[in-house]
Scaffold this motif. Structure first.
Motif, PDB file in Angstrom:
ATOM      1  N   CYS A 219     -10.490  44.933  68.987  1.00  0.00           N
ATOM      2  CA  CYS A 219      -9.674  44.754  67.788  1.00  0.00           C
ATOM      3  C   CYS A 219      -8.681  43.626  68.085  1.00  0.00           C
ATOM      4  CB  CYS A 219      -8.928  46.038  67.446  1.00  0.00           C
ATOM      5  SG  CYS A 219      -7.669  45.803  66.183  1.00  0.00           S
TER       6      CYS A 219
ATOM      7  N   CYS B 175      -4.836  45.152  67.824  1.00  0.00           N
ATOM      8  CA  CYS B 175      -4.226  46.114  68.756  1.00  0.00           C
ATOM      9  C   CYS B 175      -4.900  46.167  70.117  1.00  0.00           C
ATOM     10  CB  CYS B 175      -4.187  47.510  68.127  1.00  0.00           C
ATOM     11  SG  CYS B 175      -5.781  48.357  68.130  1.00  0.00           S
TER      12      CYS B 175
ATOM     13  N   HIS C  75      -7.729  47.589  70.887  1.00  0.00           N
ATOM     14  CA  HIS C  75      -8.640  48.721  71.003  1.00  0.00           C
ATOM     15  C   HIS C  75     -10.085  48.204  71.085  1.00  0.00           C
ATOM     16  CE1 HIS C  75     -10.496  52.602  70.098  1.00  0.00           C
ATOM     17  NE2 HIS C  75     -11.148  52.036  69.101  1.00  0.00           N
TER      18      HIS C  75
ATOM     19  N   CYS D  39     -11.054  48.913  62.602  1.00  0.00           N
ATOM     20  CA  CYS D  39     -10.523  49.497  63.836  1.00  0.00           C
ATOM     21  C   CYS D  39     -10.221  50.982  63.658  1.00  0.00           C
ATOM     22  CB  CYS D  39      -9.258  48.754  64.263  1.00  0.00           C
ATOM     23  SG  CYS D  39      -8.553  49.412  65.787  1.00  0.00           S
TER      24      CYS D  39
ATOM     25  N   CYS E 114      -6.040  51.265  64.787  1.00  0.00           N
ATOM     26  CA  CYS E 114      -4.898  50.805  63.971  1.00  0.00           C
ATOM     27  C   CYS E 114      -5.272  50.592  62.502  1.00  0.00           C
ATOM     28  CB  CYS E 114      -4.306  49.518  64.552  1.00  0.00           C
ATOM     29  SG  CYS E 114      -5.350  48.069  64.326  1.00  0.00           S
TER      30      CYS E 114
HETATM   31 ZN   LIG Z   1      -6.819  47.931  66.057  1.00  0.00          ZN
END
Ligand SMILES: [Zn+2]
Length: 118
Positions: free
Chosen positions: A73, A76, A78, A91, A94
């Motif tokens: 992502c 963030c 991730h 995502c 987030c």
């Molecule tokens: Zn994210």
């Protein structure tokens, strides 16, 4: 991407361009992918980037081919699996929603682990 496409990127005079170290030989083993790569001439794209970045004095960076640019992502950090048919990154952490290729491009731009090849 055609040669003209590369030129239009290079002519925006960026500080650097980051490309992925794609496993072209591996992908050529897939008949369907091999066919489309031959059509767009992907094998030459890296060479074209090298030549043009040299001409224009732009740093050319290459990230490792295992760098998961599509799975991270860009907001963030991730990481989640992204099957090839999934065109939108949503995502799970987030909630960010972005086009798959745009998300991957932002990750390439932000990558800190790369090799300078030009
Ligand atoms: Zn994210």
């Amino acid at each position: 991407m055609k040669r003209k496409g590369i030129l239009s990127i290079v002519r925006t005079n960026p500080q650097f361009i980051t490309i992925e170290n794609l496993n072209i030989k591996g992908m050529m083993r897939s008949k369907r992918l091999a066919n489309s790569f031959q059509q767009i001439g992907l094998g030459n794209i890296v060479d074209w980037f090298k030549i043009k970045c040299q001409d224009y004095g732009i740093e050319l960076r290459q990230v490792d081919r295992f760098y998961p640019s599509s799975q991270i992502c860009s907001d963030c950090g991730h990481t989640q699996p992204m099957p090839l048919n999934q065109r939108t990154y949503h995502c799970h952490h987030c909630g960010m929603i972005k086009d798959r290729d745009i998300n991957a491009s932002i990750n390439l731009k932000q990558a800190t682990d790369y090799t300078v090849i030009v």
